[in-house]
Write an enzyme that holds these catalytic residues in place. Structure first.
Site, PDB file in Angstrom:
ATOM      1  N   CYS A 138      51.124  -1.808   9.028  1.00 45.82           N
ATOM      2  CA  CYS A 138      51.065  -2.164  10.451  1.00 45.82           C
ATOM      3  C   CYS A 138      51.771  -3.495  10.719  1.00 45.82           C
ATOM      4  CB  CYS A 138      49.603  -2.150  10.920  1.00 45.82           C
ATOM      5  SG  CYS A 138      49.436  -2.138  12.715  1.00 45.82           S
TER       6      CYS A 138
ATOM      7  N   HIS B  79      46.978   3.029   8.814  1.00 46.07           N
ATOM      8  CA  HIS B  79      46.186   2.107   7.985  1.00 46.07           C
ATOM      9  C   HIS B  79      45.492   2.838   6.841  1.00 46.07           C
ATOM     10  CE1 HIS B  79      46.256  -1.660  10.392  1.00 46.07           C
ATOM     11  NE2 HIS B  79      46.560  -0.826  11.363  1.00 46.07           N
TER      12      HIS B  79
ATOM     13  N   GLU C  33      44.108   1.634   4.337  1.00 49.79           N
ATOM     14  CA  GLU C  33      42.908   0.904   3.888  1.00 49.79           C
ATOM     15  C   GLU C  33      41.675   1.236   4.731  1.00 49.79           C
ATOM     16  OE1 GLU C  33      45.099  -0.197   5.892  1.00 49.79           O
ATOM     17  OE2 GLU C  33      44.485  -1.967   7.044  1.00 49.79           O
TER      18      GLU C  33
END
Lengths: 233, 81
Positions: free
Chosen positions: A90, A200, A202
């Site tokens: 990002c 994302h 994560e």
């Protein structure tokens, strides 16, 4: 060999806000994480680097434009040019584009709306250090949350990137959340050691949180970092 | 010395902000065919003359103020800038 925890640096810029999420996920997936302060001109001994999501320097001027000149970024650029593994998520993707380490630029979403939702991305290449645990054509469910995620390239740059096979992830058909050129969600550099993506991973490492698909990306990255640890050992 | 930099989205680059402004202006009844939104940066810099100032600001644009892939820029130098 899986007990060897490769060292992964996570750079913390003023305004990063996914640095700890990245650190948590990387640790859960087997990495030893070192947080790297943006003002440090040298990287600690690491096998790979993550530039996390967030709003470094408040996204002033252009997203990533100011973070690019942070002292730690000069070290990251040297690391990348030397073949080091770098993953930008990002805002990290925006920083890598501004730094010229990845092709293209990230512009405001064509809708002008901030998008925050799970969506599906297609793995275009499963032969990179970032996607080796995926299958070609696999659809991954990973969330996005960004206002400036519209990857742009001129027609000339796009054909260069396509010819070099640098597009690693695309939004699934009809699911492009930001108007990016060619539905691009993630690209690698020509050498294949630097990747940026808007989704994302994560935030998608546990089905309890909606999806575990992001773990495929991060675990691939950690595998590649581990190979480098072993190569240096 | 004063310098003003005008940064614009390059010709042909989709400018969603400009489109939103255009449609708002149309809704207000203005006969607008196109709107593009850029950014103005006013600078106060140390330079021995206007040429030196312009050269310095050119470098600023190349390195930070504009992204040459997506933006063009114009520089105006001098006390009336």
């Amino acid at each position: 060999m899986s007990e060897i925890r490769p060292r992964v640096g996570v750079v913390v810029f003023p305004g990063s806000n996914d640095d700890r999420d990245a650190a948590w996920s990387l640790t859960a997936l087997g990495a030893e994480v070192k947080m790297v302060w943006y003002a440090d001109a040298e990287l600690p001994a690491v096998d790979a680097v993550v530039l996390p999501g967030g709003f470094s320097y408040g996204d002033y001027l252009r997203a990533g434009a100011i973070a690019r000149f942070a002292p730690a970024m000069r070290a990251v650029a040297d690391f990348a040019v030397g073949g080091g593994l770098v993953l930008g998520i990002c805002n990290g993707f925006q920083v890598l584009c501004e730094a010229g380490l990845l092709p293209g630029a990230l512009r405001p979403n064509t809708s002008l709306s901030f998008v925050c939702r799970d969506l599906r991305v297609r793995v275009e290449r499963a032969d990179t250090p970032f996607t080796a645990r995926c299958e070609q054509g696999q659809l991954l469910t990973i969330p996005v949350k960004h206002g400036d995620g519209c990857w742009f390239a001129t027609p000339e740059l796009l054909s260069e990137v396509e010819e070099n096979d640098q597009i690693v992830l695309r939004y699934a058909e009809g699911g492009n959340p930001n108007g990016s050129v060619a539905d691009v969600a993630g690209v690698v550099n020509a050498d294949g050691n630097v990747m940026g993506l808007m989704p994302h991973p994560e935030h998608a490492v546990d089905p309890l949180l909606g999806s575990g698909d992001g773990a495929l990306v991060l675990a691939s990255f950690i595998d590649a970092a581990r190979d480098r640890t072993l190569a240096h050992a | 010395m004063r310098a003003t930099v005008l940064v614009r989205p390059k010709e042909g680059i989709l400018d969603p902000q400009g489109q939103a402004v255009e449609s708002s202006l149309r809704q207000l009844g203005f006969p607008v065919d196109d709107a593009r939104v850029g950014r103005v940066i006013d600078l106060e810099i140390d330079a021995k003359d206007a040429d030196a100032a312009r050269a310095e600001v050119e470098l600023m644009c190349e390195r930070l103020l504009a992204n040459p892939l997506i933006e063009s820029y114009e520089i105006d130098v001098g006390d009336d800038a």
